[in-house]
Design a protein around this motif. Structure first.
Motif, PDB file in Angstrom:
ATOM      1  N   GLY A 350       0.807  -1.207   0.000  1.00 21.34           N
ATOM      2  CA  GLY A 350       0.000   0.000   0.000  1.00 21.34           C
ATOM      3  C   GLY A 350       0.844   1.263   0.000  1.00 21.34           C
ATOM      4  O   GLY A 350       0.539   2.235  -0.696  1.00 21.34           O
ATOM      5  N   LYS A 354       1.083   4.415  -2.701  1.00 21.12           N
ATOM      6  CA  LYS A 354       0.656   5.720  -2.199  1.00 21.12           C
ATOM      7  C   LYS A 354       1.768   6.760  -2.259  1.00 21.12           C
ATOM      8  O   LYS A 354       1.512   7.929  -2.581  1.00 21.12           O
ATOM      9  CB  LYS A 354       0.178   5.561  -0.752  1.00 21.12           C
ATOM     10  CG  LYS A 354      -0.319   6.862  -0.118  1.00 21.12           C
ATOM     11  CD  LYS A 354      -1.603   7.357  -0.765  1.00 21.12           C
ATOM     12  CE  LYS A 354      -2.172   8.548  -0.018  1.00 21.12           C
ATOM     13  NZ  LYS A 354      -3.442   9.022  -0.609  1.00 21.12           N
ATOM     14  N   LYS A 390       0.633   5.560  11.004  1.00 20.18           N
ATOM     15  CA  LYS A 390      -0.653   5.130  10.459  1.00 20.18           C
ATOM     16  C   LYS A 390      -0.639   3.731   9.829  1.00 20.18           C
ATOM     17  O   LYS A 390      -1.654   3.031   9.889  1.00 20.18           O
ATOM     18  CB  LYS A 390      -1.186   6.160   9.458  1.00 20.18           C
ATOM     19  CG  LYS A 390      -1.651   7.451  10.121  1.00 20.18           C
ATOM     20  CD  LYS A 390      -2.214   8.438   9.108  1.00 20.18           C
ATOM     21  CE  LYS A 390      -2.673   9.710   9.798  1.00 20.18           C
ATOM     22  NZ  LYS A 390      -3.210  10.691   8.823  1.00 20.18           N
ATOM     23  N   ALA A 394      -3.391   0.277   9.738  1.00 23.00           N
ATOM     24  CA  ALA A 394      -3.724  -0.573   8.586  1.00 23.00           C
ATOM     25  C   ALA A 394      -3.318  -2.015   8.841  1.00 23.00           C
ATOM     26  O   ALA A 394      -4.025  -2.949   8.451  1.00 23.00           O
ATOM     27  CB  ALA A 394      -3.032  -0.034   7.338  1.00 23.00           C
ATOM     28  N   VAL A 451      -4.948  -1.521   1.099  1.00 22.69           N
ATOM     29  CA  VAL A 451      -5.962  -0.489   0.839  1.00 22.69           C
ATOM     30  C   VAL A 451      -6.043   0.487   2.003  1.00 22.69           C
ATOM     31  O   VAL A 451      -6.108   1.713   1.816  1.00 22.69           O
ATOM     32  CB  VAL A 451      -7.334  -1.133   0.559  1.00 22.69           C
ATOM     33  CG1 VAL A 451      -8.419  -0.069   0.486  1.00 22.69           C
ATOM     34  CG2 VAL A 451      -7.294  -1.945  -0.739  1.00 22.69           C
ATOM     35  N   ALA A 452      -6.034  -0.036   3.224  1.00 18.19           N
ATOM     36  CA  ALA A 452      -6.101   0.827   4.408  1.00 18.19           C
ATOM     37  C   ALA A 452      -4.881   1.739   4.480  1.00 18.19           C
ATOM     38  O   ALA A 452      -4.989   2.922   4.830  1.00 18.19           O
ATOM     39  CB  ALA A 452      -6.206  -0.032   5.673  1.00 18.19           C
ATOM     40  N   THR A 453      -3.717   1.202   4.143  1.00 20.78           N
ATOM     41  CA  THR A 453      -2.499   2.017   4.131  1.00 20.78           C
ATOM     42  C   THR A 453      -2.620   3.136   3.100  1.00 20.78           C
ATOM     43  O   THR A 453      -2.261   4.293   3.366  1.00 20.78           O
ATOM     44  CB  THR A 453      -1.271   1.149   3.802  1.00 20.78           C
ATOM     45  OG1 THR A 453      -1.147   0.116   4.785  1.00 20.78           O
ATOM     46  CG2 THR A 453       0.003   1.987   3.801  1.00 20.78           C
ATOM     47  N   TYR A 454      -3.130   2.791   1.940  1.00 23.85           N
ATOM     48  CA  TYR A 454      -3.302   3.774   0.866  1.00 23.85           C
ATOM     49  C   TYR A 454      -4.303   4.853   1.275  1.00 23.85           C
ATOM     50  O   TYR A 454      -4.072   6.048   1.066  1.00 23.85           O
ATOM     51  CB  TYR A 454      -3.774   3.072  -0.408  1.00 23.85           C
ATOM     52  CG  TYR A 454      -3.786   3.952  -1.628  1.00 23.85           C
ATOM     53  CD1 TYR A 454      -2.680   4.016  -2.472  1.00 23.85           C
ATOM     54  CD2 TYR A 454      -4.903   4.732  -1.935  1.00 23.85           C
ATOM     55  CE1 TYR A 454      -2.672   4.828  -3.594  1.00 23.85           C
ATOM     56  CE2 TYR A 454      -4.910   5.562  -3.054  1.00 23.85           C
ATOM     57  CZ  TYR A 454      -3.799   5.606  -3.870  1.00 23.85           C
ATOM     58  OH  TYR A 454      -3.801   6.433  -4.980  1.00 23.85           O
ATOM     59  N   VAL A 455      -5.419   4.446   1.863  1.00 24.39           N
ATOM     60  CA  VAL A 455      -6.475   5.399   2.243  1.00 24.39           C
ATOM     61  C   VAL A 455      -6.030   6.281   3.402  1.00 24.39           C
ATOM     62  O   VAL A 455      -6.225   7.505   3.389  1.00 24.39           O
ATOM     63  CB  VAL A 455      -7.771   4.650   2.611  1.00 24.39           C
ATOM     64  CG1 VAL A 455      -8.799   5.611   3.196  1.00 24.39           C
ATOM     65  CG2 VAL A 455      -8.339   3.948   1.383  1.00 24.39           C
ATOM     66  N   LEU A 456      -5.417   5.684   4.419  1.00 23.97           N
ATOM     67  CA  LEU A 456      -4.990   6.455   5.585  1.00 23.97           C
ATOM     68  C   LEU A 456      -3.859   7.403   5.233  1.00 23.97           C
ATOM     69  O   LEU A 456      -3.784   8.521   5.751  1.00 23.97           O
ATOM     70  CB  LEU A 456      -4.548   5.514   6.713  1.00 23.97           C
ATOM     71  CG  LEU A 456      -5.654   4.695   7.377  1.00 23.97           C
ATOM     72  CD1 LEU A 456      -5.051   3.663   8.324  1.00 23.97           C
ATOM     73  CD2 LEU A 456      -6.606   5.612   8.135  1.00 23.97           C
ATOM     74  N   GLY A 457      -2.965   6.972   4.337  1.00 22.37           N
ATOM     75  CA  GLY A 457      -1.877   7.839   3.876  1.00 22.37           C
ATOM     76  C   GLY A 457      -1.037   8.358   5.025  1.00 22.37           C
ATOM     77  O   GLY A 457      -0.640   7.627   5.918  1.00 22.37           O
TER      78      GLY A 457
END
Length: 481
Positions: A350, A354, A390, A394, A451-457
């Protein structure tokens, strides 16, 4: 023009030229300039320079946040301007200390952990790549290198040279972070690894320190908590003895008396604390496992990597080994641990998608490769989790979701094997449904974590925050709550 020289040249142009600079120095992440006329330097223009993270104004200085390569940029700037190079600023002199709160204390602890870990990432990646090569070339995959051959031994040796001696490396970086003696920091790590102590494992349960203080005998190779706690506590006696012992005698008596104090503290308090907490947490999780069913698998999968990083997973491992010996399979601990490993792969994946910085993307890709192929997840955990915070969220989300699916479908493993993607072979003996559900649970954990890593950034934001925060405040503040 070399990258750091280009950054220095661009900065020089945007702050009004060399005639506008009266003094220049730097600290860990900032270029600190005294300008004749600050109006000639426009913050938004300077921020757009490639390689610049941000700008700050403090103490009459125009501070340009660059990051860990600031010494090279500073050297290039001094060469271009003819200014004499100054010693790096070691302390944060940018204003009054913030009021300490529980949140601030927690942040200080995480920054201490992060600062100690991040410095080790390059060698951590290098060692992990040797383990990855060993797995790829070894008998489990390409079978180019046979077990026991010189090449096999060498690849494994290079990997262990870092990961086995991790406490010693951490002792150095932690002491440097706290402005303590780095050689004494290394000593805190090597004390846990000295063969005379390690050879007692399995022979006796305790060792008496000074004939008075009993300390448990255990292996602390690859441990993190004992040395980080030990180096922090070491700063107190070291500072005290430096203060009261005359300079003429300090070379002999400061390190000697510091060790006299720290040896029992290290072996009786710092080293076993992970085991003690692990026994409590492990017993609680096992009790929860008896009544929690599928939910227990999800919870352990969410927490597993955190337990491993702090050495608190030993009770759960013993439970898993017992289950394997008695019934030949495990549907709880080993399954949850395997699922959690895939979540660690996921945060690296992720982050790769990102991040915008090419160097950061390359690092994250190497974290994924070392984990997925080599089974070494520490670079991802330390390089992403501790650095940006963060990704740990994730990691827990991915582990929980994958563990929940595995628990609901009663995924079972029959082999205590590899920690890389080959770990899924442990599902084979359970039949096609077990294999399919095990693969789905593993991939689900990785994909959701990615996905969570990408979204949380938070990568750019956290980089700026880390850089702007400078060196840590006096770490003793953490306990003054």
């Amino acid at each position: 023009m070399e990258k750091n020289q280009q950054i220095a040249s661009d900065i020089l142009e945007k702050v009004g030229g060399k005639n506008n600079i009266t003094f220049a120095t730097h600290c860990m992440t900032r270029l600190r300039l005294n300008l004749k006329d600050e109006s000639l330097a426009h913050d938004e223009v300077v921020k757009k320079i490639k390689g610049v993270i941000g700008v700050a104004h403090s103490g009459g200085q125009y501070q340009i946040i660059i990051g860990q390569n600031v010494p090279k940029v500073y050297a290039a700037l001094c060469e271009m301007t003819g200014l004499a190079q100054q010693a790096a600023v070691d302390e944060n002199l940018d204003g009054p200390k913030e009021k300490l709160t529980l949140k601030k204390a927690g942040s200080n602890i995480l920054n201490y952990l992060s600062g100690s870990m991040v410095a080790l990432i390059p060698v951590m990646i290098g060692a992990a790549m040797f383990k990855t090569a060993l797995v790829l070339l070894g008998p489990d995959m390409l079978n180019v290198v046979s077990e026991g051959s010189d090449a096999y031994v060498l690849l494994n040796m290079v990997y262990n040279a870092f990961y086995y001696f991790l406490p010693a490396f951490l002792g150095y970086s932690a002491a440097k972070k706290l402005n303590a003696s780095v050689t004494m920091g290394i000593m805190m790590g090597t004390l846990l690894l000295v063969p005379d102590f390690v050879n007692l494992v399995g022979v006796q349960e305790t060792i008496n320190i000074y004939g008075v203080f009993p300390a448990p005998v255990a292996s602390y190779a690859q441990s993190v908590v004992p040395v980080l706690l030990g180096v922090w506590l070491m700063t107190y006696p070291e500072k005290f003895f430096k203060k009261v012992i005359p300079d003429a005698l300090s070379t002999i008596f400061v390190p000697t008396l510091t060790l006299v104090v720290m040896v029992p503290v290290l072996f009786c308090v710092c080293a076993p604390i992970g085991s003690y907490l692990g026994n409590i947490i492990g017993s609680a999780l096992l009790s929860f496992g008896n009544v929690g069913g599928f939910l227990a698998v999800a919870v352990v999968a969410a927490l597993w990597e955190f337990l491993v990083m702090t050495g608190m997973h030993s009770v759960l491992i013993m439970f898993a080994i017992t289950a394997m010996l008695e019934i030949g399979s495990d549907s709880f601990v080993l399954v949850a641990g395997g699922i959690a490993t895939w979540a660690a792969f996921g945060i690296a994946l992720g982050a790769f998608f990102k991040q915008k910085n090419k160097e950061s993307k390359a690092e994250s890709l190497s974290y994924f490769i070392s984990g997925f192929l080599g089974g070494v997840t520490e670079p991802a955990l330390f390089g992403l989790g501790f650095r940006y915070k963060k990704p740990f969220i994730a990691l827990a989300i991915g582990g929980f979701c994958g563990g929940l699916y595995a628990g609901l479908t009663h995924v079972t493993t029959y082999v205590m094997g590899a920690t890389n993607f080959l770990g899924t072979l442990g599902f084979v003996a359970g039949g096609s449904a077990n294999i399919m559900n095990g693969l789905i649970a593993s991939c689900l954990s990785m994909i959701i974590a990615a996905v969570a890593t990408y979204v949380l950034g938070g990568f750019e934001e956290e980089t700026k925050t880390s850089a702007a925060s400078e060196e840590l405040p006096e770490f003793s503040e953490i306990i003054q709550i």
